[in-house]
Design a protein around this motif. Structure first.
Motif, PDB file in Angstrom:
ATOM      1  N   ASN A   9      40.022 -38.460  20.778  1.00  0.00           N
ATOM      2  CA  ASN A   9      40.501 -38.824  22.118  1.00  0.00           C
ATOM      3  C   ASN A   9      41.763 -38.062  22.511  1.00  0.00           C
ATOM      4  O   ASN A   9      42.751 -38.646  22.961  1.00  0.00           O
ATOM      5  N   HIS A  11      44.366 -36.014  24.454  1.00  0.00           N
ATOM      6  CA  HIS A  11      44.822 -35.712  25.812  1.00  0.00           C
ATOM      7  C   HIS A  11      46.051 -34.815  25.691  1.00  0.00           C
ATOM      8  O   HIS A  11      46.950 -35.111  24.902  1.00  0.00           O
ATOM      9  N   VAL A  25      39.326 -35.314  24.191  1.00  0.00           N
ATOM     10  CA  VAL A  25      38.449 -34.477  23.359  1.00  0.00           C
ATOM     11  C   VAL A  25      38.180 -35.186  22.033  1.00  0.00           C
ATOM     12  O   VAL A  25      39.107 -35.665  21.382  1.00  0.00           O
ATOM     13  N   ARG A 230      37.031 -31.966  28.597  1.00  0.00           N
ATOM     14  CA  ARG A 230      36.279 -32.846  27.700  1.00  0.00           C
ATOM     15  C   ARG A 230      35.080 -32.096  27.146  1.00  0.00           C
ATOM     16  O   ARG A 230      34.573 -31.190  27.788  1.00  0.00           O
TER      17      ARG A 230
END
Ligand code: ADP
Ligand code: MG
Length: 260
Positions: A9, A11, A25, A230
């Motif tokens: 995750n 950011h 991601v 993403r």
């Protein structure tokens, strides 16, 4: 035990800017696996590489990166390297009067000293043997090791030096961002063929590329598509072939709505 790079995750944004670039991601790369990260320009691929490298221009706002369960984000660049990550932006810069062989021996010794402060480092005969073995495996002319770093390497030679560095440092996971050399097919081929030879049970790789043709020389186990910060699709090698045929239009129209 095989090493694992785990991105959870993630950011991230440019330090001091509001706008996020990476927006959650998730990616797991294990030793022994080749992952290709593709996606249109501006999707955040190089930002991910920079965050993995520890480039201070980028700020992680959420999520984590673990290498074998250890928090990578708290490690300095050299610690990341010692922990087994190879970040292929670190090819030798021009240093006057230093040969590639000297540079590589220094790199090995620095790594050994970090693990054992009392070590004398690698002996000359051992190092010579290691270099011969790796250059033969990679099909690099042995005279290349004697080249001075400040002599001005061509693009292809820089890539060859980078692959040789990867071979002697024996990382667990190598991260390569090949977008910028995407137009120089020879440089691209040198990297891809080198990586294919080095990848095996002991090394995994995350190969970042805009161009499907890199994958003509290296067969990925997994292909991921990044869009707007993403990973929007993942699949096998056939996903790369599909992208080659249809371009990124399908990806853009399918995921544009999630961009906001
Ligand atoms: P890719 O490698 O997929 O082409 P990048 O990670 O280079 O994408 O860029 C993603 C987005 O982030 C782009 O819009 C780019 O302009 C922006 N960006 C990346 N790095 C910087 C930076 N250092 N300063 C300002 N904007 C940046
Ligand atoms: Mg890029």
């Amino acid at each position: 035990m095989s090493a694992t790079l785990e991105i959870r995750n993630l950011h991230a944004r440019v330090e001091g800017q509001e706008q996020p670039i990476l927006r959650g991601v998730n990616l797991v790369v294990k030793q022994g696996e080749v992952h290709a990260l593709m996606g249109p320009n501006g999707s955040g691929k190089s930002t991910l590489a920079n965050v993995l490298l520890g480039n201070p221009a980028y700020e992680v706002t959420e999520g984590e990166i673990l290498l074998d369960g250890e928090n990578l984000l708290e490690m300095e660049a050299d610690e990341r390297s010692r922990a087994g990550l190879f970040l292929a932006f670190q090819y030798p810069v021009a240093i006057p009067g230093v040969t590639l062989a000297n540079f590589l021996r220094h790199a090995i010794n620095a790594r050994m000293k970090a693990q054992d402060p009392d070590t004398k480092g690698i002996s000359i005969p051992q190092f010579t043997r290691l270099m011969r073995e790796k250059m033969t495996m990679l099909g690099i002319d042995h005279s290349f090791a004697g080249r001075y770093l400040n002599e001005g390497f061509s693009g292809g030679e820089k890539k060859r030096a980078e692959v040789l560095q990867m071979a002697v440092l024996e990382p667990k996971i190598a991260i390569l961002d090949e977008t910028d050399s995407g137009l120089d097919i020879d440089a691209l081929r040198i990297v891809a063929e080198g990586v294919s030879k080095l990848v095996g049970p002991n090394m995994g790789a995350l190969v970042i590329t805009h161009y499907q043709r890199l994958l003509n020389y290296i067969k990925p186990d997994r292909v991921h598509v990044m869009y707007a910060g993403r990973i929007v699709e993942s699949g096998g090698a056939e996903l790369a072939l599909r992208l080659e045929e249809e371009g990124y239009e399908r990806i853009r129209s399918a995921y544009a709505a999630s961009e906001a």
